[in-house]
Design a protein around this motif. Structure first.
Motif, short mmCIF file in Angstrom:
data_model
loop_
_atom_site.label_atom_id
_atom_site.label_comp_id
_atom_site.label_asym_id
_atom_site.label_seq_id
_atom_site.Cartn_x
_atom_site.Cartn_y
_atom_site.Cartn_z
N UNK A 31 0.83 -1.19 0.00
CA UNK A 31 0.00 0.00 0.00
C UNK A 31 0.87 1.25 0.00
N UNK A 32 0.35 2.35 -0.52
CA UNK A 32 1.12 3.60 -0.48
C UNK A 32 1.55 3.92 0.94
N UNK A 33 2.81 4.28 1.08
CA UNK A 33 3.35 4.59 2.40
C UNK A 33 4.11 3.45 3.03
N UNK A 71 4.60 4.19 -3.49
CA UNK A 71 3.63 5.23 -3.80
C UNK A 71 2.90 4.84 -5.09
N UNK A 72 1.80 5.50 -5.35
CA UNK A 72 1.07 5.24 -6.60
C UNK A 72 1.84 5.85 -7.76
N UNK A 337 -6.21 11.94 6.51
CA UNK A 337 -6.23 12.37 5.12
C UNK A 337 -5.22 13.49 4.87
N UNK A 338 -5.05 14.37 5.86
CA UNK A 338 -4.09 15.47 5.70
C UNK A 338 -2.67 14.94 5.65
N UNK A 339 -2.34 14.01 6.54
CA UNK A 339 -0.98 13.44 6.55
C UNK A 339 -0.72 12.65 5.28
N UNK A 340 -1.71 11.92 4.80
CA UNK A 340 -1.53 11.13 3.57
C UNK A 340 -1.27 12.04 2.37
N UNK A 343 2.42 13.44 2.82
CA UNK A 343 3.49 12.45 2.68
C UNK A 343 3.45 11.74 1.34
N UNK A 344 2.27 11.41 0.86
CA UNK A 344 2.16 10.53 -0.30
C UNK A 344 1.54 11.20 -1.51
N UNK A 345 0.90 12.33 -1.33
CA UNK A 345 0.31 13.00 -2.47
C UNK A 345 -1.01 12.40 -2.89
#
Length: 346
Positions: A31-33, A71-72, A337-340, A343-345
């Motif tokens: 998964x992303x992250x 990441x995606x 959601x804010x951290x994702x 960090x991951x876009x």
């Protein structure tokens, strides 16, 4: 092969820029992250002869510490991307009875011999050496939803300045094709696996065979494979000598005197023989390698140019190379959601 993440390491937007390096085929449930942490040890022992000189033993030990984030992928949109960075590279070399030579590189530190040549923590305004910048170059692998590698990408702006240091080969060493169907003991399959030599300037086509030695009895247990590869290459191959890998620009003479603009002659590979045996361990559920150990036996005969570029001298290398790789996965965990987004876009 995978990489261990450092707890407390801040993976911000800058990390997404700098993340680099090696990969193993992986698929769901990645998964992303998710972070992959990889440690590699290379030990090389052998002998070489150069011209009429007596045979000399040499020893080299190389350590790589790498971290990757999943990441995606933007292109194609349904794929995944493993973005890698080097955390540490250590090279220790010894020829004959001479004292060992040490080179240790971090993104913010550089040690040559027993001396600290650069420390970005003590001198934050001093620009980092090129060797430190090499660790910040971008390495990434694009993976399909089924876990197959679609392509590798790398930023090699500074690579030509240090042709002896190839940071892409550990990437290939940590990657493999998984079996075409659920693994059962005795199953065999082959993949294209060229033998890479001399900082990736020579790639000799070859195939590598895998055989399942132990099949998992559950989704979280490991599959253990045996691998073999044999190469014999006799056609002469030419390798351009990169400028900077010898003394100053090599001089060649013509009727008018030294020709300072002439490039040195190519190195000629006269014969090359290698064989590889090893074991690979991976977890079916996650689809990435967790351990790999290989042993290479290599014989190379070549003709290399003298520093003055006037003639080539016969050189023979005989060496064993042992590579041990370990990879661990650190799931991302729950993020707001804010951290994702930060960090991951996504």
């Amino acid at each position: 092969m995978w990489i261990k993440s450092r707890m407390g390491y801040f993976w911000g937007v800058a990390a997404l820029i700098y993340l680099n390096f090696p990969l193993v085929a992986f698929s769901y449930p990645m998964f992303p992250g998710d972070q992959l942490v990889c440690h590699q040890d290379w030990v090389i022992d052998g002998t070489f002869t150069f011209g009429s000189q007596a045979s000399q033993p040499f020893h080299q030990r190389i350590g790589f510490d790498l971290t990757a984030m999943v990441i995606r992928s933007v292109t194609p949109s349904n794929a995944w991307e493993a973005s890698y960075r080097y955390d540490h590279v250590r090279i220790e070399s010894q020829v004959g009875d001479a004292s060992p030579v040490l080179l240790a590189i971090w993104p913010s530190r550089l040690v040559i011999g027993n001396q600290l040549a650069y420390d970005g923590r003590d001198n934050p305004d001093e620009p980092p050496p090129v060797l430190c910048n090499l660790l910040l170059e971008d390495f990434r692998a694009i993976i399909s939803p089924q876990g197959e590698v679609l392509r590798f990408e790398e930023d090699s702006r500074n690579r030509g300045m240090f042709p002896f240091l190839d940071l892409s080969q550990p990437l290939y060493e940590t990657w493999m094709h998984r079996p075409p169907s659920p693994a059962t003991v005795g199953m065999k399959w082959a993949e294209d696996r060229p033998f890479r030599l001399f900082a990736n300037r020579i790639t000799i086509p070859a195939s590598q065979t895998y055989e399942v030695k132990q099949a998992p009895s559950g989704p979280t247990q490991m599959t253990i494979l045996a691998l073999e590869r044999t190469i014999k290459n006799t056609p002469i191959r030419q390798i351009p000598v990169p400028m900077g890998s010898m003394v100053a620009p090599s001089l060649r003479f013509d009727a008018l005197g030294p020709d300072v603009n002439a490039l040195p002659p190519d190195t000629r590979i006269l014969s090359f023989t290698a064989s590889t045996q090893g074991t690979v361990e991976y977890q079916m559920e996650r689809g990435f390698l967790s351990r790999k150990e290989t042993h290479d036996w290599v014989s190379v005969e070549m003709e290399v140019p003298q520093p003055d570029g006037l003639e080539r001298v016969r050189k023979t290398l005989l060496f064993d190379r042992k590579i041990a790789i370990g990879v661990t996965c650190h799931p991302c965990g729950n993020l707001s959601e804010e951290a994702r987004m930060i960090l991951l876009g996504n």
